[in-house]
Every structure is written in C-alpha cells, then in structure tokens.
Design an enzyme around this catalytic site. Structure first.
Site, PDB file in Angstrom:
ATOM      1  N   HIS A  26      -3.589 -10.699  -9.097  1.00 43.83           N
ATOM      2  CA  HIS A  26      -4.552 -10.424 -10.177  1.00 43.83           C
ATOM      3  C   HIS A  26      -4.097 -10.884 -11.554  1.00 43.83           C
ATOM      4  CE1 HIS A  26      -2.425  -7.130 -12.232  1.00 43.83           C
ATOM      5  NE2 HIS A  26      -1.948  -6.845 -11.046  1.00 43.83           N
TER       6      HIS A  26
HETATM    7  N1  UDP Z   1      -2.512  -0.539  -5.374  1.00 43.93           N
HETATM    8  C1  UDP Z   1      -3.442   0.269  -4.746  1.00 43.93           C
HETATM    9  N2  UDP Z   1      -4.476  -0.318  -4.062  1.00 43.93           N
HETATM   10  C2  UDP Z   1      -4.609  -1.673  -3.946  1.00 43.93           C
HETATM   11  C3  UDP Z   1      -3.643  -2.496  -4.601  1.00 43.93           C
HETATM   12  C4  UDP Z   1      -2.609  -1.889  -5.317  1.00 43.93           C
HETATM   13  O1  UDP Z   1      -3.351   1.493  -4.791  1.00 43.93           O
HETATM   14  O2  UDP Z   1      -5.553  -2.135  -3.313  1.00 43.93           O
HETATM   15  C5  UDP Z   1      -1.440   0.113  -6.167  1.00 43.93           C
HETATM   16  C6  UDP Z   1      -0.043  -0.330  -5.851  1.00 43.93           C
HETATM   17  O3  UDP Z   1       0.528   0.445  -4.818  1.00 43.93           O
HETATM   18  C7  UDP Z   1       0.687  -0.131  -7.177  1.00 43.93           C
HETATM   19  C8  UDP Z   1      -0.390  -0.368  -8.187  1.00 43.93           C
HETATM   20  O4  UDP Z   1      -1.631  -0.239  -7.513  1.00 43.93           O
HETATM   21  O5  UDP Z   1       1.124   1.204  -7.309  1.00 43.93           O
HETATM   22  C9  UDP Z   1      -0.219  -1.761  -8.762  1.00 43.93           C
HETATM   23  O6  UDP Z   1      -1.300  -2.109  -9.477  1.00 43.93           O
HETATM   24  P1  UDP Z   1      -1.557  -3.559 -10.057  1.00 43.93           P
HETATM   25  O7  UDP Z   1      -1.012  -4.582  -9.112  1.00 43.93           O
HETATM   26  O8  UDP Z   1      -2.992  -3.601 -10.405  1.00 43.93           O
HETATM   27  O9  UDP Z   1      -0.784  -3.541 -11.430  1.00 43.93           O
HETATM   28  P2  UDP Z   1       0.632  -4.026 -11.941  1.00 43.93           P
HETATM   29  O10 UDP Z   1       1.666  -3.191 -11.256  1.00 43.93           O
HETATM   30  O11 UDP Z   1       0.744  -5.481 -11.658  1.00 43.93           O
HETATM   31  O12 UDP Z   1       0.590  -3.752 -13.407  1.00 43.93           O
END
Ligand code: UDP
Length: 354
Positions: free
Chosen positions: A203
């Site tokens: 994403h």
């Molecule tokens: N996650 C979730 N469902 C999904 C994809 C990710 O619950 O379909 C959780 C994942 O386990 C993690 C968090 O969302 O805890 C990560 O979110 P994201 O990748 O959007 O953000 P980033 O960590 O890159 O800021």
C-alpha cells in the site's frame, strides 16, 4: 491525568490496543479517530477483536492530498483540544493524523507524547518520513521502540525527553498470535494451507501511486513462487482499477478484501513467507518466525534485516524470488521488547504530567 489520543488508520488501532485500556484503568482518555482511513466495518472488527474503546470522537476527515488532509485535521483539532484541555496529547507512528495531532497540541502548548518515536527510513520522499521527523521535533516525550530509534533521536538533538519503552505492536502481537494459531477460519476460507503460501500486502505510495512502479509490483506478485494471498488495501485496489491491472493480478494471486486483525494474523502465522511494504507486518512476521521479503529499498525496522529474517528487494522480481527461496537463520533474538511496552507508555505519560 487527562489524555487526548489521536489515531486515524489501521496500524494506529493496533498500537492503541496496547495502551488505551491500560491508560483508562487509572486515567481519563478521549480517543479521537480522524477518519484518515475510514471503513466502519473494519474499524468495528478491530475494536471488538482488540478490545480498543470505541473512539469518543470521529472526525471523518479522510480523502484529499496529504497536505489538504493534514490541514483539515489541524483545523478540526485546534478547537477540539481547546474544548477538552487535556494534560497531554498522545500520537502514534507516522501518519497525517500523527503530525496533525502533534502540531495542534504543540501550538496549544499541550505536551505531546509520540509512540514509535525515532524511526527513520532516511528517505524524505516518503510522506511517513516527514511526519515522523516533524512529530519527533515537536514532542515533549519521545517513546522509542528500539535502541536504533534512540540513537536516531540523539543524533538529531530532539528537544523532548527520550525513553526506550519497546514496541507497542509487540504487546498486541504476543497477545493475538497464540489465538490466531488456534483459529484457522480465514486460512481455510481462502484455501491457504499451513506453510504452503506467501502472504502479501502492499500500500505504500512509493509502490502504488506511480503507474510504472505499480506495474512492477504486479509483475513481482505474479512472478514469485506462490500461491500468493493478498488482502488488498483500498488505496492499492483503487490504483489497480484505475490502471486496469486488477484482473491481470487476480489471474495469479488470491485477492481478498482487507481482513480483521485476527484473520490476518491467522494467515501470517501459517504463511511460508511474507511479502510486504508495510512497516508493522515486517515486525509481526519476525515475531511469528516467518521470513519477510520487503518490497522497499529502505526500512525503519533495520534490526530485522541485520539478523537475516528480512530482505529488502524493492520491486525486483529476481531478488524477491531468491529471497523467498532462501532459508531463514537459526537464531531469532528478541529485538523490540518484552510485550510490556504499553505499561511503560502509560507510566512515562503519568510521569510527564506529574
Ligand atoms: N493488517 C490487518 N489486516 C490486513 C492487513 C494488515 O489487520 O488485511 C494489520 C497488520 O497485522 C498490521 C497492520 O495492519 O498490524 C499494518 O497496517 P499497514 O500495513 O496498513 O500499515 P503500516 O504498518 O505499513 O504503517
């Protein structure tokens, strides 16, 4: 103590799960959801599964460019903070909600506590990097998840007090991963057998906003040895649809809607490897003992790379294939704390306003 906490997207719900209940056991919290990423169904799943309180205030401020979104949040948060007059404002991570919450509070001379302070990719083209650096420099209390983060803050001579508290996401992962191991509902539904698939997420703006990069992402996801299961982030789905690439991707990849945290973790703990550009997922894979291949050329979670469990491949298909074929190292040392970071956050906050 009265704290206003500002959150706005999925990983911030996860992080708040480690802190909000503990905070409310002894103090007052007003949870503000900016609506940066708004999906009522998903928010409700997170609230129920993770035991996060339902936000007292929902601002519904999603959409628009980063600049516009941050500006709208600032305009809403200024009066809100005047009305609630908290002793401190708590923000997490690196989103527009983090920066807006921090800046609105600092301008109102309310102390700001930043959880996940000191993380750096050293890539100023990432909107997240700007949000992190700026929030760290306006915070009174910088709650860092790792020694590397503490060093980064010292090098930048931040004005606030720095404390190493561990990573709040570890608290949540340690709580949920055993439950997820016992629950194979989502893996069964998606035809994802134990150890027999790669779990992917994507994403980051740097991977999905530019059509050439998006095409390289599709080539990579289609080209690695699968099967690949991809819970598709709404931003990525929109970009794939706009470029007419969704059907092509769906030919070789099992695409599903974004999942609740328990379902996602049930897939993660059973996957052969994780292929991601997420920050949080890199750590969650490490904690679950699942090798991670990261579709970026930098990471804030450098320790996972240093110990050999995470490989940065950017969007290079050959490197991704090689990394996915390699065996992980035997040792997996504790990197980000003992699962008690949430308690330390609450204690540090209380000491800040005492
Ligand atoms: N996650 C979730 N469902 C999904 C994809 C990710 O619950 O379909 C959780 C994942 O386990 C993690 C968090 O969302 O805890 C990560 O979110 P994201 O990748 O959007 O953000 P980033 O960590 O890159 O800021």
């Amino acid at each position: 103590m009265k704290v206003v906490t500002v959150i706005g997207n999925r990983p911030q719900f996860v992080k708040a799960a480690a802190v909000s209940r503990r905070l409310r056991a002894a103090h007052d919290e007003v949870l503000v959801h900016t609506g940066q990423h708004y999906d009522d169904e998903l928010s409700t799943v997170f609230i129920e599964e993770l035991g996060i309180p339902r936000p007292e205030i929902e601002l519904g401020l999603g959409g628009g460019s980063n600049t516009e979104q941050t500006a709208r949040m600032l305009a809403a948060l200024g009066p809100l903070l005047r009305e609630h007059a908290p002793d401190a404002v708590l923000v997490y991570g690196d989103t527009n909600s983090t920066l807006a919450g921090g800046l609105a509070a600092a301008q109102a001379t309310i102390p700001v506590a930043h959880v996940e302070a000191g993380m750096r990719s050293f890539d100023r083209r990432m909107p997240e990097e700007l949000n992190r650096v700026l929030t760290d420099h306006l915070s009174s209390l910088l709650l860092a998840p790792s020694d590397t983060a503490v060093e980064n803050l010292r090098r930048e001579h931040v004005a606030g007090a720095v404390e190493q508290v561990g990573d709040v996401m570890v608290d949540v992962a340690m709580l949920i991963q055993p439950r997820a191991r016992a629950d194979d509902g989502a893996p069964a539904r998606l035809g994802a057998p134990e150890g027999g698939f790669v779990l992917a997420t994507a994403h980051r703006a740097g991977n999905v906003d530019d059509p050439a990069r998006l095409r390289a992402l599709v080539t990579l996801l289609r080209g690695v040895e699968g099967p690949v299961v991809l819970p598709l982030h709404p931003r990525t789905r929109a970009r794939l649809e706009a470029e007419g690439l969704l059907d092509e991707l769906a030919r070789d990849v099992t695409i599903t809607a974004p999942l609740g945290y328990l379902d996602f973790t049930a897939l993660l703990v059973r996957s052969r490897a994780v292929l991601t550009d997420s920050g949080g997922v890199q750590k969650e894979a490490y904690l679950a003992g699942v090798p991670c291949v990261t579709m970026r050329d930098t990471t804030e979670w450098v320790e996972t790379v240093d110990v050999g469990w995470n490989v940065l491949v950017d969007l290079d298909l050959d490197r991704a294939r090689a990394a996915l074929a390699a065996a992980p190292p035997p040792a997996r040392p504790e990197l980000y704390g003992d699962g008690e970071a949430g308690a330390r956050v609450v204690a540090s906050l209380a000491a800040l306003v005492a």
